[in-house]
Motif scaffolding. Structure first.
Motif, short mmCIF file in Angstrom:
data_model
loop_
_atom_site.label_atom_id
_atom_site.label_comp_id
_atom_site.label_asym_id
_atom_site.label_seq_id
_atom_site.Cartn_x
_atom_site.Cartn_y
_atom_site.Cartn_z
N LEU A 149 0.83 -1.20 0.00
CA LEU A 149 0.00 0.00 0.00
C LEU A 149 0.87 1.26 0.00
CD1 LEU A 149 -2.86 1.31 0.32
CD2 LEU A 149 -2.51 1.14 2.79
N ILE A 150 1.97 1.22 0.77
CA ILE A 150 2.83 2.39 0.90
C ILE A 150 3.74 2.57 -0.32
CG2 ILE A 150 4.71 3.42 2.25
CD1 ILE A 150 3.55 2.00 4.71
N PHE A 151 4.42 1.49 -0.73
CA PHE A 151 5.47 1.62 -1.74
C PHE A 151 5.00 1.32 -3.16
CE2 PHE A 151 7.77 0.68 2.22
CZ PHE A 151 8.63 1.76 2.25
N LEU A 152 3.95 0.49 -3.33
CA LEU A 152 3.45 0.18 -4.67
C LEU A 152 2.19 0.96 -5.00
CD1 LEU A 152 3.94 -3.70 -4.87
CD2 LEU A 152 5.49 -1.89 -5.58
N ARG A 153 1.65 1.65 -3.99
CA ARG A 153 0.42 2.43 -4.17
C ARG A 153 -0.72 1.57 -4.72
NH1 ARG A 153 2.41 7.45 -7.59
NH2 ARG A 153 3.68 5.82 -8.53
N GLU A 154 -0.78 0.32 -4.25
CA GLU A 154 -1.86 -0.57 -4.67
C GLU A 154 -3.18 -0.15 -4.05
OE1 GLU A 154 -0.97 -4.63 -3.90
OE2 GLU A 154 0.49 -4.79 -5.53
N LYS A 155 -4.23 -0.26 -4.82
CA LYS A 155 -5.56 0.01 -4.28
C LYS A 155 -5.91 -1.10 -3.30
CE LYS A 155 -7.15 2.34 -8.46
NZ LYS A 155 -8.15 2.33 -9.58
N PHE A 156 -6.39 -0.69 -2.14
CA PHE A 156 -6.65 -1.66 -1.06
C PHE A 156 -8.14 -1.70 -0.79
CE2 PHE A 156 -6.48 -3.49 3.17
CZ PHE A 156 -5.43 -4.39 3.04
N ALA A 157 -8.82 -2.67 -1.41
CA ALA A 157 -10.27 -2.80 -1.24
C ALA A 157 -10.59 -3.25 0.19
CB ALA A 157 -10.82 -3.81 -2.25
N TRP A 158 -11.75 -2.85 0.65
CA TRP A 158 -12.14 -3.21 2.03
C TRP A 158 -12.29 -4.72 2.17
CZ3 TRP A 158 -16.54 -5.91 3.23
CH2 TRP A 158 -17.53 -5.98 2.23
N THR A 159 -12.67 -5.40 1.08
CA THR A 159 -12.81 -6.85 1.15
C THR A 159 -11.46 -7.52 1.43
OG1 THR A 159 -12.61 -6.90 -1.27
CG2 THR A 159 -14.84 -6.98 -0.34
N ARG A 160 -10.39 -6.96 0.86
CA ARG A 160 -9.06 -7.52 1.10
C ARG A 160 -8.66 -7.31 2.56
NH1 ARG A 160 -4.75 -5.33 -2.91
NH2 ARG A 160 -6.64 -5.42 -4.18
N GLY A 161 -9.04 -6.16 3.12
CA GLY A 161 -8.75 -5.91 4.52
C GLY A 161 -9.47 -6.89 5.43
N VAL A 162 -10.75 -7.15 5.12
CA VAL A 162 -11.52 -8.12 5.90
C VAL A 162 -10.89 -9.50 5.79
CG1 VAL A 162 -13.73 -9.30 6.07
CG2 VAL A 162 -13.67 -6.83 5.71
N ALA A 163 -10.46 -9.87 4.56
CA ALA A 163 -9.85 -11.18 4.35
C ALA A 163 -8.56 -11.32 5.15
CB ALA A 163 -9.58 -11.40 2.86
N LEU A 164 -7.74 -10.27 5.15
CA LEU A 164 -6.48 -10.32 5.89
C LEU A 164 -6.70 -10.44 7.39
CD1 LEU A 164 -4.32 -7.67 3.99
CD2 LEU A 164 -3.78 -10.09 4.28
N ILE A 165 -7.65 -9.67 7.91
CA ILE A 165 -7.92 -9.71 9.35
C ILE A 165 -8.47 -11.08 9.75
CG2 ILE A 165 -9.34 -8.77 11.20
CD1 ILE A 165 -9.20 -6.06 9.73
N ALA A 166 -9.47 -11.55 9.01
CA ALA A 166 -10.08 -12.85 9.33
C ALA A 166 -9.06 -13.97 9.19
CB ALA A 166 -11.28 -13.10 8.42
N GLY A 167 -8.28 -13.93 8.11
CA GLY A 167 -7.30 -14.97 7.89
C GLY A 167 -6.18 -14.97 8.92
N SER A 168 -5.72 -13.79 9.32
CA SER A 168 -4.66 -13.70 10.31
C SER A 168 -5.12 -14.23 11.66
CB SER A 168 -4.18 -12.26 10.44
OG SER A 168 -3.64 -11.78 9.23
N ILE A 169 -6.35 -13.87 12.04
CA ILE A 169 -6.89 -14.39 13.30
C ILE A 169 -7.06 -15.91 13.21
CG2 ILE A 169 -8.91 -14.39 14.83
CD1 ILE A 169 -9.36 -11.47 14.06
N GLY A 170 -7.54 -16.38 12.05
CA GLY A 170 -7.69 -17.82 11.88
C GLY A 170 -6.37 -18.56 11.95
N ALA A 171 -5.31 -17.98 11.32
CA ALA A 171 -3.99 -18.62 11.37
C ALA A 171 -3.48 -18.68 12.80
CB ALA A 171 -3.01 -17.83 10.49
N TYR A 172 -3.71 -17.63 13.56
CA TYR A 172 -3.29 -17.60 14.96
C TYR A 172 -4.02 -18.67 15.76
CZ TYR A 172 -2.41 -15.83 19.67
OH TYR A 172 -2.03 -15.73 20.98
N VAL A 173 -5.34 -18.79 15.55
CA VAL A 173 -6.13 -19.76 16.30
C VAL A 173 -5.69 -21.18 15.96
CG1 VAL A 173 -8.45 -20.69 16.62
CG2 VAL A 173 -8.11 -18.22 16.54
N VAL A 174 -5.39 -21.45 14.67
CA VAL A 174 -4.93 -22.79 14.29
C VAL A 174 -3.65 -23.16 15.03
CG1 VAL A 174 -3.92 -24.12 12.39
CG2 VAL A 174 -6.02 -22.85 12.04
N VAL A 175 -2.72 -22.21 15.10
CA VAL A 175 -1.41 -22.50 15.67
C VAL A 175 -1.42 -22.46 17.19
CG1 VAL A 175 0.99 -21.74 15.77
CG2 VAL A 175 -0.25 -21.65 13.61
N VAL A 176 -2.06 -21.44 17.78
CA VAL A 176 -1.98 -21.23 19.22
C VAL A 176 -3.26 -21.62 19.96
CG1 VAL A 176 -1.54 -19.51 21.02
CG2 VAL A 176 -0.34 -19.36 18.85
#
Length: 298
Positions: free
Chosen positions: A93-120
């Motif tokens: 987002l900072i260096f490539l100036r990629e458009k960051f859709a809200w759906t991608r943000g939701v996916a990243l948050i949900a996926g990161s929490i899911g990855a944490y729950v799987v491992v920990v």
């Protein structure tokens, strides 16, 4: 497997990436292969920059991984790895100036929490005070690799993925050669006195599958897809790790694994829905297809 056969972490890193550097540079000289992957030779300055990314970003990140793995637990390491999509999306987002859709943000948050729950699970990871330095090194390594990957994508979109990857890995070999002498006993070069099939199989997998195949495909796909979208797919790794642990190590499947896996799959579904409407972004933020870009260049 390679370490159990008597190879040190420094020897594994140098052997793995050294062989891959030679291999990828050789196959890129085959005209049929270059046509298949639509490889384009970068300009001298871009080739030099890819070489520098390997020296100062890619290889140092892996040196930190190998150095930290001696004291960082598997659980903590997996949690830190699971943060890579968030760092990459932020840097893109900072260096490539990629458009960051809200759906991608939701996916990243949900996926990161899911990855944490799987491992920990539904708790905080535990780490002793003696592991703090190693955990910090591992986290810094994750951030450095993500930042280097973002810089590499700027070059990929000006030429082609595999040619930039080749320059990056070749530069990384320089760091892997110097690191054991700079870090001494923290990253020694020790090879086994006799080679065994497990060691040979492990190195072959690291070079051919996780190296040439996975890194190669990643950089080819990156020519057309936004990087912050691609990294969402990395969230599937905790699921794969869980399946392998159950199948090969006979570990039990827990409720936390089920909940976390479901969240990761939901994130991938959200991301794939957005991905069906995406086109490859080029340097300066123009979103056109590669063929259209070639036509404009001609």
């Amino acid at each position: 497997m390679a370490r159990d056969a008597g190879m040190s972490a420094g020897a594994i890193a140098l052997t793995r990436w050294g062989i891959l550097a030679v291999l990828i540079n050789v196959i890129l000289r085959i005209p049929a292969f270059r046509n298949l992957v639509r490889a384009k030779t970068p300009s001298r300055i871009d080739g030099f920059l890819a070489f520098c990314i390997g020296i100062f970003f890619f290889a140092p990140a892996h040196v930190l991984y190998y150095t930290a793995l001696g004291k960082t637990s598997t659980v903590v390491g997996a949690v830190l790895n699971a943060t890579a999509p968030c760092w990459t999306a932020l840097f893109a987002l900072i260096f490539l100036r990629e458009k960051f859709a809200w759906t991608r943000g939701v996916a990243l948050i949900a996926g990161s929490i899911g990855a944490y729950v799987v491992v920990v699970g539904f708790a905080l990871p535990t780490a002793g005070a003696s592991d703090t330095t190693s955990n910090l090194l591992y986290m810094i390594g994750t951030m450095i690799e993500c930042l280097g990957g973002v810089f590499a994508m700027r070059l990929v979109r000006k030429s082609s993925g595999l040619t930039i990857l080749a320059g990056q890995i070749t530069g990384g070999v320089v760091t892997f050669l110097l690191a054991p002498y700079l870090l001494g006993e923290n990253l020694p070069l020790i090879w086994p006195s006799t080679w065994s099939w497990p060691a040979f199989a492990a190195l072959s997998y690291l070079v051919l599958i996780s190296g040439l195949l996975c890194f190669g495909l990643w950089y080819v796909v990156a020519e057309r897809a936004p990087l912050s979208f691609m990294v969402v797919t990395l969230l599937i790794q905790p699921i794969v790790s869980t399946v392998l642990a159950i199948w090969l190590r006979h570990e039990r499947f827990t409720f936390e694994m089920g909940v976390g896996s479901a969240m990761i799959l939901l994130a991938l579904v959200i991301a794939s829905h957005e991905g069906s409407r995406l086109q490859r972004p080029f340097a300066h933020g123009n979103e056109v297809s590669r063929d259209q870009h070639d036509d404009h260049a001609n």
